[in-house]
Design an enzyme around this catalytic site. Structure first.
Site, PDB file in Angstrom:
ATOM      1  N   GLN A  59       0.815  -1.229   0.000  1.00 25.63           N
ATOM      2  CA  GLN A  59       0.000   0.000   0.000  1.00 25.63           C
ATOM      3  C   GLN A  59       0.841   1.269   0.000  1.00 25.63           C
ATOM      4  O   GLN A  59       0.297   2.360  -0.207  1.00 25.63           O
ATOM      5  CB  GLN A  59      -0.926   0.018   1.230  1.00 25.63           C
ATOM      6  N   ALA A  61       1.711  -4.787  -8.251  1.00 27.97           N
ATOM      7  CA  ALA A  61       1.437  -3.868  -9.364  1.00 27.97           C
ATOM      8  C   ALA A  61       0.006  -3.344  -9.337  1.00 27.97           C
ATOM      9  O   ALA A  61      -0.238  -2.182  -9.647  1.00 27.97           O
ATOM     10  CB  ALA A  61       1.708  -4.570 -10.698  1.00 27.97           C
ATOM     11  N   CYS A  82     -14.807  -8.526   5.099  1.00 22.17           N
ATOM     12  CA  CYS A  82     -13.950  -8.082   4.009  1.00 22.17           C
ATOM     13  C   CYS A  82     -13.018  -9.184   3.545  1.00 22.17           C
ATOM     14  O   CYS A  82     -12.513  -9.150   2.439  1.00 22.17           O
ATOM     15  CB  CYS A  82     -13.171  -6.840   4.373  1.00 22.17           C
TER      16      CYS A  82
HETATM   17  C1  PLP Z   1      -3.076  -6.107  -1.636  1.00 17.37           C
HETATM   18  C2  PLP Z   1      -2.132  -6.366  -0.536  1.00 17.37           C
HETATM   19  C3  PLP Z   1      -1.370  -7.544  -0.494  1.00 17.37           C
HETATM   20  C4  PLP Z   1      -1.512  -8.641  -1.526  1.00 17.37           C
HETATM   21  O1  PLP Z   1      -1.089  -8.218  -2.789  1.00 17.37           O
HETATM   22  P1  PLP Z   1      -1.423  -9.094  -4.095  1.00 17.37           P
HETATM   23  O2  PLP Z   1      -0.544  -8.503  -5.152  1.00 17.37           O
HETATM   24  O3  PLP Z   1      -2.871  -8.897  -4.362  1.00 17.37           O
HETATM   25  O4  PLP Z   1      -1.068 -10.503  -3.805  1.00 17.37           O
HETATM   26  C5  PLP Z   1      -0.510  -7.712   0.559  1.00 17.37           C
HETATM   27  N1  PLP Z   1      -0.372  -6.780   1.506  1.00 17.37           N
HETATM   28  C6  PLP Z   1      -1.088  -5.631   1.507  1.00 17.37           C
HETATM   29  C7  PLP Z   1      -0.871  -4.633   2.580  1.00 17.37           C
HETATM   30  C8  PLP Z   1      -1.991  -5.396   0.481  1.00 17.37           C
HETATM   31  O5  PLP Z   1      -2.701  -4.271   0.495  1.00 17.37           O
END
Ligand code: PLP
Length: 398
Positions: free
Chosen positions: A183, A204, A330
């Site tokens: 994030q 990505a 969620c």
């Molecule tokens: C979305 C997210 C993930 C997982 O990422 P993907 O690319 O969807 O596997 C892991 N950690 C956080 C904090 C995320 O927001």
């Protein structure tokens, strides 16, 4: 001009691919379809060249060197590789991992699996703002600790953890430091040197790139991180992640990083203004509405609110032309309230009444005003219908 419906405001879940990213990817589905591992012809060379350009773009965004970037299928895989890879490669040094209660399921579920295989995991608590105290990290470290894993920015409440202080502690104690940057990378400055990060997971699709591609930063000096692969077969990506490279995806990730690098500062300011407008418009018109998580250490695009007396899912249904998330359900079909909000000490009722707004590159001020109006009128209507809320109000007033 009326806003176009439905409105997407769930950018922590995923983001729309930026048209510039799509344009960069398209040739790699058609005429430039080569395998980046084919060394004998032009098709392979072109693909490899594109992958190496993307590697440089990812590295530049986080102040790493291109050789430290391993392409994966996303942040979940990167987290798996980081945690499982460190545990396997450092088995003789110890078996203890330090993480925190508000991590993404990627980290929590991998940690739980590692516990089944003999690891010990400490899940540190956070304060009411959702922040971990670096001193608790220091105190949790034992002679058996091999890894500290703390997320940079939280996917539900957007709070930014004190990564630099924790990085310093880990470095002093000579313990590897993994950061889930899904994030934060591309949204706020991330410098692996300044923050003392040894492993960094990147996705990505959270930064206007395609789904199913990501990267793991693996430090190569001071210290050189030893890692065991979790996927074998051909030795791609320095032996750490075998399998034919997803060339179009990787090109998209690189382009997405390049755009973020150039536009992050301006975009962050714009989103912060929109987010603050959304918050002000809602909280000025509604009582008993609470912000979850620190408002100061926070991503510019996140707002997480609890509306007393209102079920989050009822609110979601009431604003069905706006895509946001609620703090319950969620992760699964179970109606468990968010583990993140519970870790902050938010009551079960207020956790169930929470809504996450995730603003993004393509949101406009008109959309923010529309969403604020819809939320305000829907919460008022639901509260008028709710005998419980009136009772609670009267009790408070006495
Ligand atoms: C979305 C997210 C993930 C997982 O990422 P993907 O690319 O969807 O596997 C892991 N950690 C956080 C904090 C995320 O927001």
């Amino acid at each position: 001009m009326p806003v176009k419906l439905p409105i997407y405001m769930d950018n922590h879940a995923t983001t729309q691919v930026d048209p510039r990213v799509l344009e960069a990817m398209l040739p790699f589905f058609t005429e430039k379809f080569g395998n980046a591992a084919s060394r004998n012809h032009e098709f392979g060379w072109k693909a490899e060249e594109a992958v190496e350009m993307a590697r440089g773009q990812v590295a530049r965004l986080i102040h790493a060197s291109p050789r430290e970037i391993i392409f994966t299928s996303g942040a979940t895989e990167s987290v798996n590789l980081a945690l499982k890879g460190v545990v396997e490669a450092h088995r003789s040094a110890g078996n203890h991992i330090v993480t925190q209660a508000t991590e993404h399921k990627a980290v929590l579920d991998v940690s739980k699996r590692l516990e089944k295989f003999g690891c010990e995991v400490t899940y540190l608590p956070v304060d009411r703002d959702g922040l971990v105290d670096p001193e608790t990290v220091r105190r949790a470290i034992t002679p058996k600790t091999i890894l500290v894993s703390i997320m940079h920015a939280n996917n539900e409440i957007g709070v930014i953890e004190p990564i630099e202080q924790i990085g310093r502690i880990a470095k002093n104690k000579k313990i590897l430091f993994h950061v889930d940057g899904a994030q934060s990378v591309g949204k706020i400055p991330v410098d692996v040197e300044r923050l003392g990060i040894d492993l960094l997971s990147i996705s990505a699709h959270k930064i206007y790139g395609p789904k199913g591609v990501g990267a793991l930063y693996v430090r190569r000096k001071a210290p050189r991180v030893e890692l065991a692969p979790i996927i074998d077969g051909g030795g791609h990506e320095r032996g750490l992640r075998s399998g034919t490279l997803n060339v179009p995806g990787i090109v998209g990730l690189g382009k997405a990083c390049d755009i973020c690098q150039k536009e992050m500062a301006e975009e962050g300011e714009r989103l912060r203004r929109l987010r603050d407008t959304l918050k002000d418009l809602i909280t000025e018109r509604l009582d008993d509405t609470f912000v979850n998580g620190s408002m100061t250490c926070r991503l510019p695009n996140n707002l997480n609110l609890s509306f007393a007396g209102v079920e989050g899912d009822a609110l979601l249904m009431g604003i069905n032309d706006v895509a946001v998330s609620s703090g319950s359900a969620c992760t699964s079909a179970t109606l468990e309230p968010s583990h993140v909000l519970r870790a902050l000490g938010v009551s079960e009722d207020l956790a169930h009444s929470s809504i996450r707004f995730g603003l993004g590159r393509f949101n406009t001020e008109e959309e923010v005003r529309y969403v604020a109006d819809r939320v305000t009128e829907t919460v008022k209507r639901l509260r008028d219908l709710s005998p419980l809320f009136e009772t609670a109000k009267r009790r408070d007033a006495r």
